[in-house]
Design a protein around this motif. Structure first.
Motif, short mmCIF file in Angstrom:
data_model
loop_
_atom_site.label_atom_id
_atom_site.label_comp_id
_atom_site.label_asym_id
_atom_site.label_seq_id
_atom_site.Cartn_x
_atom_site.Cartn_y
_atom_site.Cartn_z
N LEU A 76 44.41 63.74 -57.42
CA LEU A 76 43.59 62.53 -57.28
C LEU A 76 42.19 62.76 -57.85
O LEU A 76 41.65 61.91 -58.55
N VAL A 77 41.62 63.92 -57.53
CA VAL A 77 40.28 64.23 -58.04
C VAL A 77 40.28 64.22 -59.57
O VAL A 77 39.46 63.58 -60.20
N LYS A 78 41.24 64.95 -60.16
CA LYS A 78 41.28 65.09 -61.62
C LYS A 78 41.54 63.76 -62.32
O LYS A 78 40.88 63.42 -63.31
N SER A 79 42.49 62.99 -61.80
CA SER A 79 42.92 61.79 -62.52
C SER A 79 42.17 60.51 -62.16
O SER A 79 42.03 59.63 -63.01
N TYR A 80 41.72 60.38 -60.92
CA TYR A 80 41.07 59.14 -60.49
C TYR A 80 39.57 59.31 -60.26
O TYR A 80 38.76 58.56 -60.77
N TRP A 81 39.20 60.29 -59.47
CA TRP A 81 37.82 60.35 -59.00
C TRP A 81 36.86 60.92 -60.02
O TRP A 81 35.74 60.41 -60.17
N LEU A 82 37.22 61.99 -60.72
CA LEU A 82 36.30 62.54 -61.72
C LEU A 82 36.01 61.57 -62.86
O LEU A 82 34.85 61.39 -63.23
N PRO A 83 37.03 60.93 -63.44
CA PRO A 83 36.73 59.97 -64.51
C PRO A 83 35.96 58.75 -64.01
O PRO A 83 35.16 58.18 -64.73
N VAL A 93 45.52 54.84 -63.89
CA VAL A 93 46.85 54.78 -63.25
C VAL A 93 47.89 55.45 -64.15
O VAL A 93 48.70 56.27 -63.69
N LYS A 94 47.86 55.11 -65.42
CA LYS A 94 48.84 55.69 -66.35
C LYS A 94 48.66 57.20 -66.49
O LYS A 94 49.64 57.95 -66.54
N ASN A 95 47.41 57.66 -66.54
CA ASN A 95 47.17 59.10 -66.68
C ASN A 95 47.71 59.88 -65.48
O ASN A 95 48.19 61.00 -65.64
N LEU A 96 47.62 59.32 -64.30
CA LEU A 96 48.13 60.03 -63.12
C LEU A 96 49.64 59.90 -63.00
O LEU A 96 50.35 60.89 -62.88
N THR A 97 50.13 58.68 -63.04
CA THR A 97 51.55 58.44 -62.72
C THR A 97 52.47 58.58 -63.92
O THR A 97 53.69 58.67 -63.76
N GLY A 98 51.90 58.57 -65.12
CA GLY A 98 52.71 58.67 -66.33
C GLY A 98 53.37 57.36 -66.72
O GLY A 98 54.20 57.32 -67.61
N ALA A 99 52.99 56.28 -66.04
CA ALA A 99 53.60 54.97 -66.32
C ALA A 99 52.54 53.87 -66.31
O ALA A 99 51.53 53.97 -65.61
N GLU A 100 52.80 52.84 -67.09
CA GLU A 100 51.94 51.65 -67.04
C GLU A 100 51.99 51.08 -65.63
O GLU A 100 53.00 51.22 -64.93
#
Length: 131
Positions: A76-83, A93-100
């Motif tokens: 969560l930190v890497k994909s949502y909170w830091l950016p 969402v796509k970067n974390l889950t790999g899906a649109e």
């Protein structure tokens, strides 16, 4: 009645059923400051809600559980909170889950009966007790 008048009449009937009569503000246009629960979906929270369910499904599929899982926080930190706001919401969402972003997980949840939800949550709880 023409279409516009029929729609206005229908809206007036629904407003009367929900709030008891004519309101000073249109029923679906109440600003947050007056009544957050009436307007939250008007303010794009459906997309945020959908992303929560998609994110949860991603973690459940990947790890089997979320609670007390030491792998979830760093992702969560890497994909949502830091950016943060440096990336568009849909990209996060796509970067974390790999899906649109889709409504699939959200719709699955809101279309599940209460009895089925209780049974599924009890099964997860019981499994957690065993671990």
């Amino acid at each position: 009645l023409d279409d516009a008048e029929a729609i206005k009449a229908l809206a007036a009937r629904i407003e009367a059923q929900i709030v008891g009569g004519p309101s000073s503000l249109p029923l679906l246009m109440v600003p947050h400051i007056l009544s957050a629960e009436a307007s939250c979906y008007y303010h794009a929270y459906v997309l945020a809600d959908m992303s929560v369910y998609q994110t949860r499904d991603y973690f459940f599929a990947k790890y089997g559980s979320i609670t007390d899982n030491k792998e979830v926080g760093p992702e969560l930190v890497k994909s949502y909170w830091l950016p943060g706001s440096s990336k568009p919401f849909l990209e996060l969402v796509k970067n974390l889950t790999g899906a649109e972003l889709t409504a699939a997980a959200w719709l699955k949840d809101i279309s599940t009966s209460v009895d089925d939800k209780v049974a599924a949550e009890k099964a997860k709880y019981d499994k957690g007790l065993e671990e």
